[in-house]
Every structure is written in C-alpha cells, then in structure tokens.
Enzyme design. Structure first.
Site: not given
Length: 666
Positions: A556, A561, A564, A603, A614, A623, A627
């Site tokens: 990903r 951003f 991952q 998660n 990531f 975030l 995370h």
C-alpha cells in the site's frame, strides 16, 4: 294552698341568723384541727409558705410536668441493641494487614458468598483468591479481556461471576471451580452488568447487561449470544445496577442520574413496593441536584440501597418506599473546616492534609475524563444492614445507620493510599474439603494440651475483612481485626509493571535498537525506541531476525501520506505478532506522527497490532494515539521518497517493491 315565694325575706333572715351562730363554732373546730395537724405527721403535708392550696391540686400531678426554664429539653439518644456484637463482626484495625499485587491498577473487587475474592485490573486480568482462616490464598488468574475490565459482578448464590469490557464481550465464570464457562458476544459496548436470579434458584442463572442506548439485555449464563429478554427503562447509558433478592427486583441508574425500579420476574415496575407514582418518591433526587452517580449498593436484608454521587454525598434510601433516610456529605469544604478545628479528633498534619486534598482534586479531574477506568467509590452494607462502610479522604468509615454515628475509621494513618472500591467479607473462613484435623496438620494432631485446642478454636473464629482498591495503585489492601506484624505486609506476588516494562525494554535493547531495511529500491535505516515501546520493538526485531519480513512487499503506497508493508500475504489482511494473534498499543506522549519518516504500527482498531507497519512521508497528526510509533528514519529519505513516487493502482504499486531482509544492529 299558699306557697311561700322564693324571694321571701323571712327564710333569708332566718338563714343569716343561723349562719352567724354557727360561724364561731366552725372557727373553733378549724383551729383545733390545725393544732392536731401540727402534732401529727399523718395526712397530706401542708403547702409551702406563701403557697396557695388551690395551686396544689392533686389532679395536676397526673402526667408529665412541663420543663422548667432552668433545665432545657434533652433529646433521648437512639441506641442500637447489641451494637457491640455487630461491631465485633466488622474489621477495626487502624492499618491494613496485607496487600497483594496486580500488574496494573485495579478497576474492581468483589467478594462471593462462596468465600472467594475476585479482583480485576486495567490490563484485562482477572484473579481468584480464596479466604482461609487467618489468611488468603491465590487460586488462579485469567487474561479475561484485551482491554480494561469495566464491570464485575457475582451472583447472590456465590456460584457465578461475570466481567465486561469495552471489547463487546461478556464472560461468565464458575466461581467454585474458578473456570470460564461461557463467552457471549455483545452487539454493543456494555456499560454495566448484574446477576438477577434468585439466591436459591435451582437453574436458569440470569445476568443483566446495560448498554449506552439505555437498554438492558438479559442473558442466560449457559445461553448463546441472543438475549432472552430486553427492556428499556432508561434514555441514557445504564451506569449501575443492583439486584434485591428479597423483592425480586432491581435498581438501575443511568448516566443522567435517573433511578429506576424493575421486576426481575416480568421486567415491569414492581408491585410489591409501597409506592405507585415516582412523584411520591425520592427517585428524582440526583436529577434535581444535577449530580451523577458513581455507584449503587444494596443491603443484604433488602431494606435499603445506597448511591454515591459526584457531589460527594452518600444517599441511603428505603427500598420499599423509595424514600431517602440518610444523607452523608463528604465534600471538601467540610474537611477544610474540620482541619481548621484544633479540637477535631481527625485533624491531620498540615503537609499530609495538603497532599490528600491534592489527590482528591486530581481524582475529581480524572473522573470527569472519558476513557479513565478508576475504581468506583462505593458503599458496602454489613450483614445486619445497620452499618455501612465507604471510603473517604481520611480512610474507610464505618457508620451506624440507626444512631447516625461514626463507629470506626479504618486506615486513617495510611497516608499514601486513597482507598476507593471496597468489598466486605463476614463469616468463618473454611478450607473446602478439609476436616479440622486436616486443616491443622497431621503432625499437630499428635500434640496434646491447650495448643491443639487453641488451633481448633482458631479455625472456628470469624474473620471479618475489608478488601479495598486504591487510586493509581497496582495493589489491593486487606483490613481485618488484626494490626500488621513486623514482617513485610506488602506481598510481592507480581513483578511491578514498571519493572516488567524496564526488563522487556532492556531485553529489546540488547536485541538491537537500529534496523536497516534492505529493499529492491535501496536501504532505509531506522532508530527504534525499545524503552518507550518494549513489546512493539520486541515484536518487530524478532520478526526481522526470524526472516518473517523477507520477500514481503510494500502493498500500500499513498502519495503525501505513507508506505505500508509487513504483510506476508501481500494484500493487507495477514500477519500476526510473535506471540500469536494481536497485542496492545503502546502510546507515548513524546512519540508522535509529527514528521516524515515515522515508523508506526498498522492496525484495524485499538489493540489489534500484528506484524504490519508503515512509514509516513508527511506529518500525520490525526494518527496520534491511534497507531504506535516505535521508530524514526535516520538515513534513506531518498529511498522513501522514491517508493512514494511509484505508479500505483488502487493504492498498490504496479511493480512489486520487496523487502529483501532487515538487519538489526546494536
């Protein structure tokens, strides 16, 4: 016939003459009688000098005399018959006798009729303890929930226990065999739980679970995930419930302070109470005072229940009439006035009092915050129903409801603990399955004399105990009728969480604190944070050393951003921790998503970490606290930007970017 008229003067004149003749005779007789009275003690005493015979009427002596102005009215003090006997069945020590540990602060504690003590903590662990003569034994522990245990209840019969958490699970335990017997998956997060079957019920144990919508769902202890009944007496989250075995009814209180009664047989308003309309009761008291509940407690006799509220008042209600009979105010202003009184028996050292007041302010602040799992400040009734116990700033108070007087104060000298949730044990502890001879010991049976008789008598003694949680403490405390001995009273049955964390951090740091990720597009070097996130770093380092990440892809990639990876399946649905399954988050206030190159765990929600991770390519403050940040990029920003810039379809790179392997450096 001639009749003499009534106004005739002849008889009148005759009467006057006769009266003049008899008057001297009467005076002589009166004088003679007075002289006889002076020589004789017989007959009524003469009035005091200056008194009047008319004032000394014998009829006025009947009934109580009015109080004189010099003597004020004295109220007759209420006395409780056999008060000393009741108090002998309650703890009275000034200091706690023992304390035992959990790995994290406790959230709940309760005592079952089967003489088991059950404790729960913020890390989801549940522990069973057995009361023994003069002591207590650890029996078993469970990792009951992945998150903090928010509710704990034992049945009236003492055979069942249940626990709830924010993980939408209700777990049922067999107390006598200390084993989990059922797991019920709830449709929403539970806010309270309570057993509502009769004490002598042969079968069909029922547990009621309240939720945030105001509904109360009733489940069978041995049933499935579907409730057998549902009622909705509230419009706000159901915070507390208590069952009354005598009336076969329950009291529930919601987050707005509304108090409701409901029958546990037909789940309607009880018909065996002494009121018809709520307006004739005090059930609107919390709403009128604009305060919120902190706990509800029921008397074993079923006559009373008590509510502790956020305004620091303890309200005691008559259950049948739903009327308040007592209110005890524990506000801080009263304690300040008491401290200023030099003659107060509870006056503390000024430094000690200042510290306790600071703890109270901090406690009030944390109670107002969401997501804080603090033991509730509750009331406990003794078996007679005449006494209540509740924790305060000074210690645990034992109050006589009948006389309205403070009888005992437990733990006044314990100035480092703020006691909160409490539970009471009363009775004679027994060792299950053992005779008196077996309990004493085979070797002691051969002894003779008073020693053996004393040990036998010791097994038959009542041992009343109070078990208490404390604010921000990983321990629970045990008060009895004995003061602590010379040996250490704080039992280290667990490794403290801080020491355990440091130990894991040291192990992780020995494994390595730098990770070099070799990819098909170049190398990236990360500094890890084993001290702040020991479990997360241990998981990542162990997977790296075991080759778990070798040949996996960055599945990903989202420009501006993050990128991952870490999924062995390559589609974002796989991966597990080194312990199997998932593990909890480890947030730290100094580790934030505040820059490019932050290494963080992926998660699917709170406490669902596995193997995926990531790396951010821009600051991502949204975030934070969602995370776990466990590393930062120290070298290879160009490689990270190159991976971010590849062409993707549905966030997946068109050409696989693989992790060749990860080296861990010390």
């Amino acid at each position: 016939d001639r009749r003499v008229p009534q106004n005739s003067s002849m008889p009148k004149r005759k009467k006057d003459e006769e009266a003049k003749e008899e008057a001297p005779k009467k005076m002589d007789e009166t004088k003679q009688e007075s002289e006889e009275e002076s020589d004789d003690d017989f007959g009524p005493a003469r009035p005091a000098p200056g008194g009047d015979d008319d004032d000394d009427d014998s009829e006025e002596d009947v009934g109580p005399k009015p109080p004189s102005e010099a003597e004020p009215v004295r109220k007759k003090r209420r006395k409780l018959k056999f008060e000393s006997l009741y108090l002998s069945k309650l703890p009275n020590a000034k200091m706690y006798e023992r304390s035992f540990m959990h790995r994290s602060p406790l959230t709940s504690i309760c005592v079952s009729k089967s003489q088991f003590i059950i404790t729960a903590s913020q890390d989801g662990f549940l522990k069973f303890w057995k009361k023994t003569p003069g002591g207590m034994e650890f029996v078993k522990q469970y990792r009951a929930h992945l998150e903090a245990i928010t509710g704990l209840a034992v049945s009236a019969c003492g055979f069942y226990c249940c626990s709830i958490s924010t993980d939408k699970q209700l777990k049922i335990y067999d107390v006598m065999n200390f084993d989990m017997i059922n797991l019920i998956q709830l449709k929403s997060v539970a806010t309270s739980c309570e057993w509502i079957h009769e004490q002598n019920a042969k079968r069909g144990a029922l547990v009621a679970v309240g939720n945030s919508t105001g509904e109360i769902n009733v489940y069978r202890a041995d049933g499935g995930d579907d409730p057998v009944n549902t009622l909705k007496p509230h419009r706000a989250p159901v915070k507390f419930m208590k069952y009354n075995d005598k009336y076969r009814a329950a009291v529930s209180v919601d987050a707005k302070g509304m108090i409701e009664y409901w029958s546990t047989t037909d789940f309607k308003t009880p018909k065996n109470v002494k009121w018809t309309y709520k307006t004739d009761t005090d059930l609107y008291e919390l709403r009128k005072k604009k305060t919120l509940p902190q706990s509800v407690s029921m008397s074993p006799t079923g006559k009373h229940f008590a509510i502790v509220s956020a305004d620091r008042k303890i309200r005691v209600f008559n259950f049948a009439k739903a009327k308040m009979i007592r209110v005890y105010d524990e506000n801080l202003q009263a304690y300040n006035a008491q401290q200023a009184d030099e003659d107060s028996p509870f006056k503390l050292d000024n430094i000690d009092f200042g510290r306790r007041m600071a703890v109270e302010r901090e406690l009030d602040k944390e109670r107002a915050e969401e997501g804080k799992f603090i033991p509730p400040s509750n009331v406990v009734f003794d078996q007679s129903g005449y006494f209540i116990l509740y924790p305060t700033l000074l210690g645990i108070k034992v109050v006589n409801l009948h006389t309205n007087k403070l009888s005992v104060l437990l733990g006044l000298v314990e100035n480092t603990e703020r006691f909160l949730g409490i539970a009471l044990f009363q009775g004679i502890p027994k060792k299950e399955g053992l005779s008196a001879v077996q309990a004493i010991g085979a070797g002691e049976v051969l002894a003779s004399g008073n020693a053996l008789d004393e040990k036998r008598a010791h097994l038959q003694l009542e041992d009343p105990c109070v078990f208490a949680c404390a604010y921000k403490k990983e321990r629970f405390y045990w008060f009895s009728r004995r003061e602590p001995g010379e040996e250490n009273r704080d039992i280290f049955n667990e490794k403290p969480m801080k020491k355990l964390t440091n130990m894991v951090a040291n192990q992780a740091s020995q494994m390595g604190s730098v990770a070099v990720v070799h990819t098909t597009m170049g190398d990236m070097t990360f500094v890890l944070f084993p001290k702040e996130c020991p479990k997360t770093v241990e998981n990542f380092v162990t997977h790296s050393k075991d080759g778990y990440y070798n040949e996996t892809i960055f599945h990903r990639v989202i420009k501006n951003f993050m990128v991952q990876g870490g999924d062995p399946l390559g589609d974002g649905t796989g991966g597990e921790s080194i312990w199997g399954g998932e593990f909890e988050d480890e947030f730290h206030r100094n580790l934030r998503h505040d820059r490019p190159g932050v290494l963080s765990m992926a998660n699917a929600g709170p406490n669902t970490n596995g193997s995926q991770f990531f790396v951010t390519t821009v600051p991502c403050p949204w975030l934070n606290d969602k995370h776990t940040v466990f590393g930062r990029l120290s070298k290879g920003m160009d490689v990270l930007k190159a991976i971010e810039g590849v062409h993707t379809t549905d966030e997946k790179p068109d050409e696989d970017i693989k992790i060749i392997n990860i080296d861990i450096l010390t």
